[in-house]
Design a protein around this motif. Structure first.
Motif, PDB file in Angstrom:
ATOM      1  N   SER A   9       0.840  -1.200   0.000  1.00 12.65           N
ATOM      2  CA  SER A   9       0.000   0.000   0.000  1.00 12.65           C
ATOM      3  C   SER A   9       0.877   1.254   0.000  1.00 12.65           C
ATOM      4  O   SER A   9       2.041   1.217   0.411  1.00 12.65           O
ATOM      5  N   TYR A  10       0.308   2.364  -0.465  1.00 10.31           N
ATOM      6  CA  TYR A  10       1.024   3.634  -0.539  1.00 10.31           C
ATOM      7  C   TYR A  10       1.406   4.099   0.862  1.00 10.31           C
ATOM      8  O   TYR A  10       0.584   4.094   1.774  1.00 10.31           O
ATOM      9  N   ALA A  11       2.641   4.514   1.048  1.00  8.02           N
ATOM     10  CA  ALA A  11       3.130   5.036   2.329  1.00  8.02           C
ATOM     11  C   ALA A  11       2.961   6.550   2.327  1.00  8.02           C
ATOM     12  O   ALA A  11       3.742   7.275   1.718  1.00  8.02           O
ATOM     13  N   VAL A  12       1.927   7.020   2.967  1.00  7.28           N
ATOM     14  CA  VAL A  12       1.606   8.441   3.002  1.00  7.28           C
ATOM     15  C   VAL A  12       2.671   9.200   3.788  1.00  7.28           C
ATOM     16  O   VAL A  12       3.060   8.764   4.874  1.00  7.28           O
ATOM     17  N   PRO A  13       3.180  10.336   3.250  1.00  8.91           N
ATOM     18  CA  PRO A  13       4.152  11.135   4.011  1.00  8.91           C
ATOM     19  C   PRO A  13       3.516  11.624   5.315  1.00  8.91           C
ATOM     20  O   PRO A  13       2.341  11.941   5.356  1.00  8.91           O
ATOM     21  N   THR A  14       4.296  11.665   6.370  1.00 10.72           N
ATOM     22  CA  THR A  14       3.783  12.130   7.650  1.00 10.72           C
ATOM     23  C   THR A  14       4.735  13.149   8.254  1.00 10.72           C
ATOM     24  O   THR A  14       5.913  13.182   7.935  1.00 10.72           O
ATOM     25  N   ARG A  15       4.193  13.961   9.109  1.00 10.70           N
ATOM     26  CA  ARG A  15       5.019  14.902   9.857  1.00 10.70           C
ATOM     27  C   ARG A  15       5.416  14.250  11.171  1.00 10.70           C
ATOM     28  O   ARG A  15       4.664  13.475  11.741  1.00 10.70           O
ATOM     29  N   LEU A  16       6.585  14.590  11.633  1.00 16.60           N
ATOM     30  CA  LEU A  16       7.025  14.086  12.930  1.00 16.60           C
ATOM     31  C   LEU A  16       6.233  14.763  14.037  1.00 16.60           C
ATOM     32  O   LEU A  16       5.867  15.931  13.924  1.00 16.60           O
ATOM     33  N   LYS A  17       5.993  14.046  15.091  1.00 21.48           N
ATOM     34  CA  LYS A  17       5.319  14.641  16.241  1.00 21.48           C
ATOM     35  C   LYS A  17       6.312  15.502  17.005  1.00 21.48           C
ATOM     36  O   LYS A  17       7.485  15.170  17.079  1.00 21.48           O
ATOM     37  N   PRO A  18       5.835  16.607  17.594  1.00 18.01           N
ATOM     38  CA  PRO A  18       6.752  17.463  18.346  1.00 18.01           C
ATOM     39  C   PRO A  18       7.244  16.764  19.607  1.00 18.01           C
ATOM     40  O   PRO A  18       6.642  15.803  20.081  1.00 18.01           O
ATOM     41  N   PHE A  19       8.335  17.275  20.132  1.00 16.46           N
ATOM     42  CA  PHE A  19       8.897  16.746  21.362  1.00 16.46           C
ATOM     43  C   PHE A  19       7.918  16.923  22.509  1.00 16.46           C
ATOM     44  O   PHE A  19       7.011  17.734  22.442  1.00 16.46           O
ATOM     45  N   GLY A  20       8.131  16.188  23.546  1.00 16.25           N
ATOM     46  CA  GLY A  20       7.276  16.310  24.712  1.00 16.25           C
ATOM     47  C   GLY A  20       8.006  15.860  25.956  1.00 16.25           C
ATOM     48  O   GLY A  20       9.205  15.603  25.942  1.00 16.25           O
ATOM     49  N   SER A  21       7.262  15.740  27.035  1.00 17.17           N
ATOM     50  CA  SER A  21       7.842  15.360  28.314  1.00 17.17           C
ATOM     51  C   SER A  21       6.932  14.351  29.003  1.00 17.17           C
ATOM     52  O   SER A  21       5.712  14.420  28.902  1.00 17.17           O
ATOM     53  N   LEU A  22       7.548  13.413  29.696  1.00 21.78           N
ATOM     54  CA  LEU A  22       6.798  12.453  30.499  1.00 21.78           C
ATOM     55  C   LEU A  22       6.504  13.004  31.882  1.00 21.78           C
ATOM     56  O   LEU A  22       5.673  12.470  32.609  1.00 21.78           O
ATOM     57  N   GLU A  23       7.201  14.089  32.229  1.00 18.59           N
ATOM     58  CA  GLU A  23       7.041  14.718  33.538  1.00 18.59           C
ATOM     59  C   GLU A  23       6.892  16.221  33.366  1.00 18.59           C
ATOM     60  O   GLU A  23       7.428  16.800  32.419  1.00 18.59           O
ATOM     61  N   VAL A  24       6.166  16.837  34.275  1.00 19.21           N
ATOM     62  CA  VAL A  24       5.938  18.284  34.229  1.00 19.21           C
ATOM     63  C   VAL A  24       6.046  18.861  35.638  1.00 19.21           C
ATOM     64  O   VAL A  24       6.008  18.114  36.623  1.00 19.21           O
ATOM     65  N   LEU A  25       6.147  20.174  35.717  1.00 19.18           N
ATOM     66  CA  LEU A  25       6.075  20.850  37.010  1.00 19.18           C
ATOM     67  C   LEU A  25       4.599  20.884  37.402  1.00 19.18           C
ATOM     68  O   LEU A  25       3.775  21.457  36.692  1.00 19.18           O
TER      69      LEU A  25
END
Length: 130
Positions: free
Chosen positions: A47-63
């Motif tokens: 099947s056709y491999a649709v171009p995708t955008r990378l997901k932005p960075f993130g964090s598993l922990e927050v203040l």
């Protein structure tokens, strides 16, 4: 120009943000002069491999609160916009809440001569290291 790059006749393409959106709208393929499809990216099942955008960075922990000195693991309550990082939903990632696009998009053609690719790579590393 993008058609020349897609045809393998250019060493590099560059564009301001958004100009490469045609790839996402029209797809990626190589066609001959009559428009016959010669190549397109495919998945293992063909099947056709649709171009995708990378997901932005993130964090598993927050203040957890203003002035906090330690990070706290994301929960659905603490990070209401977080998404599961793993298939088992055991970890949530709180990604940047804005569209992180900017600057210039650059594509170096893999079919270009090695000297041209090296020159372009060195140039873009230099211009982005200031």
């Amino acid at each position: 120009n993008l058609p020349q790059l897609q045809a393998g006749r250019c060493a590099v393409a560059y564009a301001p943000p958004g100009c490469m959106k045609g790839i996402f709208i029209n797809g990626v393929s190589r066609r001959d002069a009559s428009g016959t499809l010669l190549w397109q990216p495919t998945r293992a099942d063909g099947s056709y491999a649709v171009p995708t955008r990378l997901k932005p960075f993130g964090s598993l922990e927050v203040l957890a609160e203003p002035g906090a000195q330690t990070l706290t693991t994301c929960t659905n309550v603490l990070c209401p916009h977080a998404r599961p990082l793993l298939a088992d939903n055991s970890m949530l990632i709180n990604r940047a809440p804005y569209f992180w696009s900017g600057g210039m998009g650059v594509v170096i053609n893999k079919e270009a001569e090695n000297d041209a690719k090296d020159l372009l790579w060195d140039f873009f590393v230099y211009t982005n290291s200031a």
